[in-house]
Design a protein around this motif. Sequence first.
Motif, mmCIF file in Angstrom:
data_model
loop_
_atom_site.group_PDB
_atom_site.id
_atom_site.type_symbol
_atom_site.label_atom_id
_atom_site.label_comp_id
_atom_site.label_asym_id
_atom_site.label_seq_id
_atom_site.Cartn_x
_atom_site.Cartn_y
_atom_site.Cartn_z
ATOM 1 N N ILE A 26 0.863 -1.185 0.000
ATOM 2 C CA ILE A 26 0.000 0.000 0.000
ATOM 3 C C ILE A 26 0.896 1.231 0.000
ATOM 4 O O ILE A 26 1.616 1.497 0.961
ATOM 5 C CB ILE A 26 -0.931 0.029 1.227
ATOM 6 C CG1 ILE A 26 -1.797 -1.227 1.268
ATOM 7 C CG2 ILE A 26 -1.809 1.274 1.189
ATOM 8 C CD1 ILE A 26 -2.615 -1.359 2.525
ATOM 9 N N ASP A 57 5.434 3.910 2.704
ATOM 10 C CA ASP A 57 4.953 2.538 2.816
ATOM 11 C C ASP A 57 3.917 2.488 3.935
ATOM 12 O O ASP A 57 4.257 2.574 5.116
ATOM 13 C CB ASP A 57 6.130 1.618 3.123
ATOM 14 C CG ASP A 57 5.744 0.160 3.257
ATOM 15 O OD1 ASP A 57 4.568 -0.169 3.010
ATOM 16 O OD2 ASP A 57 6.620 -0.640 3.605
ATOM 17 N N SER A 59 1.783 -0.082 4.507
ATOM 18 C CA SER A 59 1.495 -1.429 4.984
ATOM 19 C C SER A 59 2.679 -2.091 5.686
ATOM 20 O O SER A 59 2.512 -3.118 6.326
ATOM 21 C CB SER A 59 1.054 -2.315 3.817
ATOM 22 O OG SER A 59 2.098 -2.408 2.866
#
Length: 75
Positions: A26, A57, A59
């Motif tokens: 993600i 980032d 995730s």
Amino acid sequence: MSWPTAHTALVEVADRVLGSPAPVLILGVDETRRGKPRWEHDASIGKWRRWHSGFCDLSGDQGLLGQVLGGPAAT
């Protein structure tokens, strides 16, 4: 020692030690600021603006991946 020489040496060692980054599942994109803002006058609209787009980032734990000048839809 000049900045480009020091930076090149650092990147070579970091690439060897850290290896390739993990895939980002993600990706977050937002206008962010790190450090002191640098305002720019946009003569076409007569306003002062500061645009930086950050990529992070969401995730994982890699944090800020990069930051570039630009941010409005035209960019």
